[in-house]
Motif scaffolding. Structure first.
Motif, PDB file in Angstrom:
ATOM      1  N   HIS A  44      20.521  -2.669 -33.039  1.00  0.00           N
ATOM      2  CA  HIS A  44      20.844  -1.266 -32.794  1.00  0.00           C
ATOM      3  C   HIS A  44      19.575  -0.451 -32.569  1.00  0.00           C
ATOM      4  N   VAL A  45      19.753   0.621 -31.835  1.00  0.00           N
ATOM      5  CA  VAL A  45      18.724   1.637 -31.665  1.00  0.00           C
ATOM      6  C   VAL A  45      19.171   2.875 -32.435  1.00  0.00           C
ATOM      7  N   TYR A  46      18.222   3.553 -33.083  1.00  0.00           N
ATOM      8  CA  TYR A  46      18.542   4.727 -33.896  1.00  0.00           C
ATOM      9  C   TYR A  46      17.783   5.946 -33.389  1.00  0.00           C
ATOM     10  N   PHE A  47      18.507   7.050 -33.223  1.00  0.00           N
ATOM     11  CA  PHE A  47      17.911   8.333 -32.892  1.00  0.00           C
ATOM     12  C   PHE A  47      18.141   9.276 -34.081  1.00  0.00           C
ATOM     13  N   PRO A  48      17.180   9.421 -34.981  1.00  0.00           N
ATOM     14  CA  PRO A  48      17.384  10.299 -36.137  1.00  0.00           C
ATOM     15  C   PRO A  48      17.612  11.748 -35.714  1.00  0.00           C
ATOM     16  N   VAL A  49      18.411  12.431 -36.481  1.00  0.00           N
ATOM     17  CA  VAL A  49      18.670  13.850 -36.268  1.00  0.00           C
ATOM     18  C   VAL A  49      18.048  14.666 -37.394  1.00  0.00           C
ATOM     19  N   ASP A  50      18.443  14.382 -38.627  1.00  0.00           N
ATOM     20  CA  ASP A  50      17.763  15.041 -39.753  1.00  0.00           C
ATOM     21  C   ASP A  50      17.404  14.049 -40.856  1.00  0.00           C
ATOM     22  N   GLY A  51      17.504  12.768 -40.547  1.00  0.00           N
ATOM     23  CA  GLY A  51      16.946  11.751 -41.429  1.00  0.00           C
ATOM     24  C   GLY A  51      15.625  11.269 -40.845  1.00  0.00           C
ATOM     25  N   PHE A  52      14.867  10.483 -41.594  1.00  0.00           N
ATOM     26  CA  PHE A  52      13.635   9.936 -41.037  1.00  0.00           C
ATOM     27  C   PHE A  52      13.308   8.592 -41.662  1.00  0.00           C
ATOM     28  N   ILE A  53      12.508   7.813 -40.926  1.00  0.00           N
ATOM     29  CA  ILE A  53      12.331   6.387 -41.171  1.00  0.00           C
ATOM     30  C   ILE A  53      10.849   6.047 -41.250  1.00  0.00           C
ATOM     31  N   SER A  54      10.483   5.203 -42.219  1.00  0.00           N
ATOM     32  CA  SER A  54       9.127   4.695 -42.330  1.00  0.00           C
ATOM     33  C   SER A  54       9.024   3.354 -41.614  1.00  0.00           C
ATOM     34  N   LEU A  55       7.944   3.190 -40.849  1.00  0.00           N
ATOM     35  CA  LEU A  55       7.630   1.922 -40.205  1.00  0.00           C
ATOM     36  C   LEU A  55       6.560   1.243 -41.038  1.00  0.00           C
ATOM     37  N   VAL A  56       6.866   0.076 -41.569  1.00  0.00           N
ATOM     38  CA  VAL A  56       6.002  -0.577 -42.556  1.00  0.00           C
ATOM     39  C   VAL A  56       5.537  -1.933 -42.031  1.00  0.00           C
ATOM     40  N   ALA A  57       4.221  -2.150 -42.073  1.00  0.00           N
ATOM     41  CA  ALA A  57       3.646  -3.451 -41.715  1.00  0.00           C
ATOM     42  C   ALA A  57       3.497  -4.275 -42.979  1.00  0.00           C
ATOM     43  N   ARG A  58       3.942  -5.520 -42.928  1.00  0.00           N
ATOM     44  CA  ARG A  58       3.843  -6.413 -44.078  1.00  0.00           C
ATOM     45  C   ARG A  58       2.912  -7.578 -43.779  1.00  0.00           C
ATOM     46  N   ASN A  59       2.263  -8.077 -44.829  1.00  0.00           N
ATOM     47  CA  ASN A  59       1.324  -9.180 -44.690  1.00  0.00           C
ATOM     48  C   ASN A  59       1.549 -10.161 -45.834  1.00  0.00           C
ATOM     49  N   GLY A  60       2.266 -11.245 -45.539  1.00  0.00           N
ATOM     50  CA  GLY A  60       2.544 -12.242 -46.552  1.00  0.00           C
ATOM     51  C   GLY A  60       3.348 -11.672 -47.711  1.00  0.00           C
ATOM     52  N   SER A  61       2.842 -11.899 -48.921  1.00  0.00           N
ATOM     53  CA  SER A  61       3.563 -11.456 -50.116  1.00  0.00           C
ATOM     54  C   SER A  61       3.271 -10.011 -50.491  1.00  0.00           C
ATOM     55  N   HIS A  62       2.373  -9.336 -49.765  1.00  0.00           N
ATOM     56  CA  HIS A  62       2.054  -7.947 -50.073  1.00  0.00           C
ATOM     57  C   HIS A  62       3.252  -7.051 -49.756  1.00  0.00           C
ATOM     58  N   PRO A  63       3.448  -5.953 -50.520  1.00  0.00           N
ATOM     59  CA  PRO A  63       4.626  -5.114 -50.326  1.00  0.00           C
ATOM     60  C   PRO A  63       4.645  -4.364 -49.011  1.00  0.00           C
ATOM     61  N   GLY A  64       3.500  -4.163 -48.379  1.00  0.00           N
ATOM     62  CA  GLY A  64       3.480  -3.507 -47.079  1.00  0.00           C
ATOM     63  C   GLY A  64       2.718  -2.200 -47.093  1.00  0.00           C
ATOM     64  N   LEU A  65       2.535  -1.648 -45.902  1.00  0.00           N
ATOM     65  CA  LEU A  65       1.802  -0.406 -45.707  1.00  0.00           C
ATOM     66  C   LEU A  65       2.468   0.373 -44.583  1.00  0.00           C
ATOM     67  N   GLU A  66       2.714   1.652 -44.811  1.00  0.00           N
ATOM     68  CA  GLU A  66       3.316   2.472 -43.762  1.00  0.00           C
ATOM     69  C   GLU A  66       2.303   2.712 -42.646  1.00  0.00           C
ATOM     70  N   VAL A  67       2.715   2.443 -41.413  1.00  0.00           N
ATOM     71  CA  VAL A  67       1.843   2.661 -40.265  1.00  0.00           C
ATOM     72  C   VAL A  67       2.423   3.668 -39.284  1.00  0.00           C
ATOM     73  N   GLY A  68       3.644   4.116 -39.528  1.00  0.00           N
ATOM     74  CA  GLY A  68       4.256   5.096 -38.650  1.00  0.00           C
ATOM     75  C   GLY A  68       5.485   5.711 -39.283  1.00  0.00           C
ATOM     76  N   MET A  69       5.961   6.781 -38.662  1.00  0.00           N
ATOM     77  CA  MET A  69       7.117   7.499 -39.177  1.00  0.00           C
ATOM     78  C   MET A  69       7.948   7.990 -37.995  1.00  0.00           C
ATOM     79  N   VAL A  70       9.274   7.874 -38.103  1.00  0.00           N
ATOM     80  CA  VAL A  70      10.171   8.276 -37.030  1.00  0.00           C
ATOM     81  C   VAL A  70      11.165   9.295 -37.560  1.00  0.00           C
ATOM     82  N   GLY A  71      11.178  10.465 -36.937  1.00  0.00           N
ATOM     83  CA  GLY A  71      12.160  11.493 -37.248  1.00  0.00           C
ATOM     84  C   GLY A  71      12.886  11.909 -35.985  1.00  0.00           C
TER      85      GLY A  71
END
Length: 230
Positions: A44-71
């Motif tokens: 699916h493709v999502y077009f947020p209206v009043d919600g927003f989404i974090s884009l997270v890069a993961r590396n192995g067992s590490h929990p991840g790091l936010e690298v972008g945000m979509v609103g």
């Protein structure tokens, strides 16, 4: 569905907008909902209206790091415009709210029919690439306090509210730092009268002051959007 619209959809000519919305369904994004995982096929493709989404890069067992945000300024699933079906990043709902959702197949058909949609997505992909690059440089060169101020401003822009929910644990995950670092930086912002934080509810009290504390990446992000997606 709220009357507030997604900006990429708003930019389309009337007929293109009508056709795209005809194959979309209104949904509610739930806090902490996982919308897609890297390496999987885009459903699916999502077009947020009043919600927003974090884009997270993961590396192995590490929990991840936010690298972008979509609103509401953008969309999740832009890689389909490049002819790529594989999801590149972990996508996590950071702010609950309304969004439009469309299947990957329907989106590809509308993309093939609408040069305006293709042009808009090409510009958005460039802006998103700029945001991803800025996030990498920000992590390397900027201190926690200015990075936190930038993150709070970006979240406020997409929440459309001075108040939104966030925990220190989540902030530490998103910024890739220890929780004690977030606590220290947030306490400094609170003592300066820029924010108020209580039991997960964060309120921006002085936006101008917060902007002056933020690293230069925030202004660069806004300028890129203003120039390419007016």
């Amino acid at each position: 569905m709220t009357t507030v619209e997604n900006h990429l959809i708003e930019l389309l000519p009337r007929n293109d907008r009508r056709r795209l919305l005809a194959v979309c369904e209104p949904i509610q994004l739930a806090l902490a909902e996982i919308l897609c995982e890297p390496g999987r096929s885009t459903r699916h493709v999502y077009f947020p209206v009043d919600g927003f989404i974090s884009l997270v890069a993961r590396n192995g067992s590490h929990p991840g790091l936010e690298v972008g945000m979509v609103g509401r300024e953008g969309m999740l699933g832009a890689q389909l415009a490049l002819g790529v079906a594989t999801v590149p990043l972990h996508a996590l709902v950071q702010g609950p709210g309304a969004a439009w959702r469309v299947t990957a197949a329907d989106f590809r058909r509308e993309l093939a029919r609408s040069p305006a949609l293709e042009r808009g997505l090409n510009r958005y992909i460039y802006v998103l690439m700029s945001q991803l690059a800025a996030s990498a440089a920000c992590l390397r060169f900027h201190l926690i306090g200015p990075r936190l101020a930038r993150w709070l401003l970006m979240s406020q822009d997409r929440a459309h509210s001075d108040t939104f929910r966030v925990t220190h644990e989540f902030l530490a995950l998103m910024l890739g730092v220890r929780r004690v670092g977030i606590t220290t930086a947030a306490s400094a912002l609170q003592r300066s009268g820029l924010i108020e934080y209580h039991r997960g509810d964060l309120t921006v009290l002085d936006r101008n002051g917060l902007e002056s504390m933020a690293c230069s990446c925030y202004a660069a992000d806004r300028q890129a959007y203003a120039e390419l997606l007016p």
